[in-house]
Enzyme design. Structure first.
Site, PDB file in Angstrom:
ATOM      1  N   PRO A   1      -2.859 -19.085  31.541  1.00 53.79           N
ATOM      2  CA  PRO A   1      -3.936 -18.730  32.351  1.00 53.79           C
ATOM      3  C   PRO A   1      -3.607 -18.601  33.913  1.00 53.79           C
ATOM      4  O   PRO A   1      -4.344 -19.316  34.601  1.00 53.79           O
ATOM      5  CB  PRO A   1      -5.141 -19.570  31.792  1.00 53.79           C
ATOM      6  CG  PRO A   1      -4.215 -20.700  31.508  1.00 53.79           C
ATOM      7  CD  PRO A   1      -3.204 -20.319  31.176  1.00 53.79           C
ATOM      8  N   CYS A   2      -2.895 -17.883  34.567  1.00 52.33           N
ATOM      9  CA  CYS A   2      -2.426 -17.763  35.865  1.00 52.33           C
ATOM     10  C   CYS A   2      -3.617 -17.448  36.535  1.00 52.33           C
ATOM     11  O   CYS A   2      -3.688 -17.535  37.791  1.00 52.33           O
ATOM     12  CB  CYS A   2      -1.055 -17.049  36.020  1.00 52.33           C
ATOM     13  SG  CYS A   2      -1.366 -15.367  35.554  1.00 52.33           S
TER      14      CYS A   2
END
Length: 367
Positions: A316-317
């Site tokens: 989850p950047c």
């Protein structure tokens, strides 16, 4: 839970009409009783006449009414009149072949539409429509249909046009996809747009939004890792990924249960693994992320690793924001980052911290 930045920071963003704060803050003008997006084109109020709110509900509860120019009660993308009108049409008929003449028939100016979509999605409406048609064709090919059938389903008038678009997307032509492939590529629909998933029988190797500009390069690199052995189709991992995405977007499951294969340097893998440990509903700054991996001086390198992540949502950047709370760049588009953080707000209460362990081959699974 995210707090609002300082008033001075928000006022500078208001004057600059900074889109990085879309979805993070709204301004209420005490002299008019109206609240707006920070990107609203209306005349700017004086600082002492501004009140700041994290969302539309808070502004309404304080007695302010929404601005009719910037539509602050919807998502930022739907604040664009042309976007609000065209997106449902594209979703209803993804195989339609759109042209500028079609836009004029709807009473829309193609230049205005192009600027609106570029501003919100980083690409034009016609480019989005082309990607949607390509997705239709990809689904047909993955089911074993003849190329001409896939071409017609995708809405391309020539086989060369379809193959060219396919090559731009995948990095090689459909005929070059191996039948005896180690990896299988397929299309997954999501509320934020089409995604390409590449998996083998045990691991997910890539999950990207189809309109990401770096997708073709990522596909070529992945193809190189497996000597070109990428074919069309799906495995149980693809099905599990699709099921998790459905649960995630519908508020049923924030924690990932898909096993992934990370293709990157040891440093990149370390960053990606730490990203996976950020629970849904929480965020980190680049500096905080660098601290967490014991590399406080490597903030820029952390940001580069974040940008090269090819497992959207799974790694989850999008949960990395600016130190001042601003929405920093996101390869999938700031509008998606805004929407993802809004979606994940429902996971803030009672979110369990994720833990995991990384093997020498870069395999990682949240447990």
């Amino acid at each position: 839970m995210l707090g609002l930045p300082e008033d001075q920071v928000l006022y500078r963003a208001l004057v600059a009409r900074d889109a990085a704060y879309e979805g993070r803050a709204l301004v209420g003008v005490t002299t008019t009783g109206i609240f707006c997006r920070l990107t609203c084109p209306a005349r700017k109020p004086r600082p002492e006449n501004c009140r700041w709110f994290p969302d539309a509900d808070s502004a309404v509860a304080a007695g302010f009414r929404p601005c009719l120019r910037c539509s602050p009660t919807g998502t930022s993308a739907l604040g664009e009149a042309s976007v609000a009108r065209l997106l449902p049409l594209l979703e209803a008929d993804p195989g339609r072949r759109w042209s500028e003449a079609d836009l004029r028939d709807l009473g829309l100016d193609p230049s205005t539409v192009r600027r609106g979509f570029q501003r919100q999605f980083g690409q034009s409406f016609l480019q989005m429509a082309r990607a949607a048609r390509l997705g239709q064709g990809l689904k047909t090919v993955s089911k074993g249909a003849a190329m001409i059938d896939a071409q017609l389903d995708a809405g391309f008038v020539s086989a060369s046009g379809f193959r060219q678009a396919f090559a731009q997307l995948f990095g090689h032509k459909p005929c070059e996809l191996r039948k005896d492939a180690d990896l299988r590529a397929d299309w997954i629909d999501s509320p934020l747009g089409g995604m390409i998933a590449i998996a083998d029988q045990t691991h997910l190797h890539l999950l990207e939004f189809v309109d990401r500009k770096a997708l073709p390069d990522g596909l070529r690199k992945l193809s190189g890792f497996v000597d070109g052995r990428i074919g069309l189709g799906r495995s149980a991992v693809t099905d599990r990924t699709e099921a998790w995405l459905d649960a995630f977007f519908n508020g049923r499951q924030g924690q990932v249960d898909v096993t992934v294969k990370l293709h990157g340097t040891p440093f990149q893998q370390r960053v990606w693994q730490q990203l996976q440990r950020i629970p849904a509903g929480q965020t980190r700054s680049y500096a905080a992320l660098a601290q967490e991996i014991d590399r406080p001086g490597a903030v820029r390198a952390v940001a580069r690793a974040n940008a090269t992540n090819r497992l959207a949502l799974i790694v989850p950047c999008h949960r990395v924001i600016g130190a001042d709370g601003s929405m920093t760049g996101y390869a999938g588009g700031l509008w998606r980052k805004e929407r993802l953080i809004q979606i994940e707000a429902q996971y803030r209460q009672g979110t369990e911290a994720a833990t995991g362990d990384c093997g020498v081959d870069g395999q990682y699974r949240l447990v």
